[in-house]
Design a protein around this motif. Structure first.
Motif, short mmCIF file in Angstrom:
data_model
loop_
_atom_site.label_atom_id
_atom_site.label_comp_id
_atom_site.label_asym_id
_atom_site.label_seq_id
_atom_site.Cartn_x
_atom_site.Cartn_y
_atom_site.Cartn_z
N ALA A 1 13.35 18.24 -49.54
CA ALA A 1 14.19 18.12 -50.62
C ALA A 1 13.45 19.04 -51.88
O ALA A 1 14.07 19.87 -52.40
N ASP A 2 12.37 18.39 -52.32
CA ASP A 2 11.69 18.97 -53.26
C ASP A 2 10.77 20.19 -53.09
O ASP A 2 10.29 20.97 -54.15
N VAL B 1 14.19 28.16 -48.99
CA VAL B 1 14.83 27.71 -50.34
C VAL B 1 15.51 26.21 -50.32
O VAL B 1 15.59 25.61 -51.43
N PHE B 2 16.06 26.05 -49.14
CA PHE B 2 16.75 24.91 -48.96
C PHE B 2 16.81 24.26 -47.57
O PHE B 2 16.99 25.14 -46.74
N LYS C 1 21.30 21.61 -54.86
CA LYS C 1 20.20 22.63 -54.53
C LYS C 1 20.87 23.68 -53.46
O LYS C 1 20.16 24.67 -53.02
N ALA C 2 21.91 23.20 -52.82
CA ALA C 2 22.40 24.12 -51.77
C ALA C 2 23.01 25.57 -52.07
O ALA C 2 24.06 25.38 -52.97
N PRO C 3 22.59 26.43 -51.46
CA PRO C 3 23.05 27.90 -51.99
C PRO C 3 24.49 27.81 -51.42
O PRO C 3 24.68 27.37 -50.20
N GLU D 1 19.12 21.57 -45.06
CA GLU D 1 20.13 20.55 -45.14
C GLU D 1 19.79 19.63 -43.99
O GLU D 1 19.76 20.14 -42.86
N LEU E 1 11.05 36.32 -51.99
CA LEU E 1 10.96 35.66 -53.00
C LEU E 1 9.64 36.06 -53.79
O LEU E 1 9.91 36.41 -55.07
N LYS F 1 31.92 20.29 -46.69
CA LYS F 1 31.61 19.29 -47.87
C LYS F 1 31.76 20.11 -49.29
O LYS F 1 31.35 20.78 -49.38
N ARG G 1 29.73 24.12 -45.65
CA ARG G 1 29.78 23.50 -44.50
C ARG G 1 30.79 22.23 -44.31
O ARG G 1 30.36 21.08 -44.23
N PHE H 1 20.11 32.49 -53.18
CA PHE H 1 19.12 31.22 -54.25
C PHE H 1 18.69 32.44 -55.10
O PHE H 1 18.14 33.42 -54.77
#
Lengths: 125, 373
Positions: free
Chosen positions: A81-82, A36-37, B298-300, A39, B44, B354, B352, B323
């Motif tokens: 990212a998307d 889902v993500f 978007k980061a959980p 980094e 999901l 930040k 993390r 999420f």
């Protein structure tokens, strides 16, 4: 001719000249479940072999992606990212994470080739 | 629900274990049980399926307890802040076992079955809960652990239509009510309740018949098996607490925003563990408060992520985060200082190392769709 190698932590690295593309394996995406993500590191960052280069998050948890070899990040996969699910759909292709300019090709000597990695995964099941 | 995992002790199994394995579930240790975290559909899709059709969950690891005695409701009120004497026949209520400090020992469901009270408690807490009940209610109430019963949850907008094919009267049951019914010849206890924010049921059934019953439900169109992974994301979106994470012995019902659990009469009378602390907090407020938090990006932000104000001063911590498949983005809940608890308050989440901008928001993250008749 490109060569592909695998780590015990299920990253892959494909070498074309002095630039290598890094991602996670089919086995890894299956274990993670729906991504889902992701980094990604900044372009220009120096990553150390065996240390964190990226983070991949499934619904359930965050997992670190380690750099299979040391080098400078020259490109990251902006498409994640998307559409982080690219990692699930095409982990060995469009779901790549970063491109590195490798410092020492010898970093790859201890990694597994495709056949050895396949055997390694079978041993885990 | 809770997820304390016991060391190297062999894992327990539920009566549906063979079915989970047959369905291709990924099994993980959870509260001492070998449980399905997901099926081949994946967390999901299992989550989204439950919000659009019906999901079948095995929650047999939870503890089912019967309290018998003419004085059972009054006796139980000495351990929980809810109005149990005022719980009508055939009705179900959410409650909490509190301790002398006002902390939460467990959360539970209590149903009035007329000649007894039927309790459902968390798997990880059930041994302690039963010991607590037996010790504190000794001589007043008979405490019976129903180890011979499994528990299935059928959740989602199509749950009523599916269950009514087997138990017609299920369709018109009120939310938070309980009936005894016949499910293809099997005596079952059905409550209209759940842990997903959707309409649905929990079905208590003899162990020996659980597998057959689960297979009958799974054979119905629209029903998929759903694992603990989606159970967690569904309840988080619904703003529901997970014991051991969002509530525990260090959090009070008032800090957790569960004031509605404290019955009106109980507020006046007290008489439950930690009443002085809890009633004091009801009157004077608390220094921190459970809130929903929505990251801007978007980061959980996972459990234990630090929450700060925009200048970096600590405000609290995330207790559940991840999420939200239906929210289609990261969501979290946690405790923040009361002055930062108002919806809309900008905060930072330290992910993390930040700072990630986020906002305090109202919960639930996805509208609850309980049956209101």
């Amino acid at each position: 001719m490109s060569t592909i190698k695998f780590t015990k932590d299920h990253e892959w690295i494909r070498i074309d000249g002095d630039v290598a593309t890094v991602g996670i394996s089919e086995y890894a995406q299956k274990q993670l479940g729906d991504v889902v993500f992701v980094e990604l590191p900044e372009v220009g960052r120096n990553v150390v072999a065996g240390k964190e280069a990226a983070v991949v998050e499934s619904v359930k948890a965050a997992s670190e992606v380690y750099a299979p070899a040391a080098g400078d990040v020259v490109e990251v996969n902006e498409a994640l990212a998307d559409d982080p699910a690219l990692v699930n759909r095409d982990p060995m292709g469009e779901g790549w994470f970063v491109k590195l300019r490798i410092e020492n090709l010898s970093d790859l000597d201890d990694l597994m080739d495709e056949a050895a990695y396949k055997e390694y995964c079978e041993g885990l099941n | 629900m809770s997820d304390t995992i016991g060391g190297d002790a062999p894992l327990l199994t539920t009566p549906l274990h063979a079915l989970h394995v047959e369905l291709g579930a990924k099994m993980v240790p959870f509260a001492g049980y070998d449980m399905p975290v997901q099926y081949p559909l994946g967390i999901l899709k299992e989550h989204l399926h439950t919000r659009t059709a019906a999901g079948l969950f095995d929650v047999s690891h939870m503890g089912q307890v019967r309290l018998t005695g003419p004085d059972a409701a009054a006796a139980l009120e000495t351990l929980v802040p809810g109005d149990i004497q005022g719980l009508a026949l055939g009705r179900t209520r959410y409650s909490l076992f509190t301790n002398e400090q006002g902390g939460v020992l467990d959360d539970l469901m209590i149903s009035n079955r007329g000649d007894h009270l039927f309790l459902v408690v968390n798997a990880a807490c059930k041994e302690a809960d039963i010991a607590h009940l037996r010790e504190r209610l000794a001589g007043r109430v008979e405490v019976e652990y129903l180890a011979d019963r499994a528990l299935l949850a059928l959740q989602g907008p199509r749950a009523a239509e599916v269950l009514a094919r087997f138990v017609p009267q299920a369709e018109t049951m009120k939310f938070m009510s309980i009936i005894e019914a016949d499910f293809r010849g099997v005596p079952v206890l059905i409550t209209r309740s759940g842990y997903t924010g959707e309409d649905g049921y929990e079905i208590s059934i003899p162990n020996l018949l659980a597998d057959t019953t689960a297979r009958l439900l799974l054979a119905e169109e629209g029903v998929e098996p759903i694992g603990l992974g989606a159970r967690d994301s569904l309840r988080l979106e619904a703003g529901l607490c997970l014991y051991g994470h969002d509530i525990d012995t260090t959090t009070t019902p008032v800090e957790a925003g569960l004031n509605w659990v404290i019955g009106k009469r109980r507020r006046a009378e007290g008489g439950f563990p930690g009443a002085d602390v809890i009633l004091g907090q009801l009157a004077n407020g608390t220094t921190r408060r459970r809130v929903g938090i929505r990251p801007d990006g978007k980061a959980p932000a996972r459990e234990h992520t630090q929450v700060t104000d925009p200048s970096g001063a600590p405000l609290g911590e995330v207790t559940s985060g991840g999420f939200g498949p239906s929210a289609n983005g990261p969501i979290a809940m946690g405790y923040v200082a009361t002055e930062a608890a108002a919806p809309g308050t900008p905060v930072h989440l330290m992910v993390r190392g930040k700072p990630m901008p986020a906002k305090v928001v109202e919960m639930p993250f996805v509208a609850q769709r309980y049956y209101r008749g």
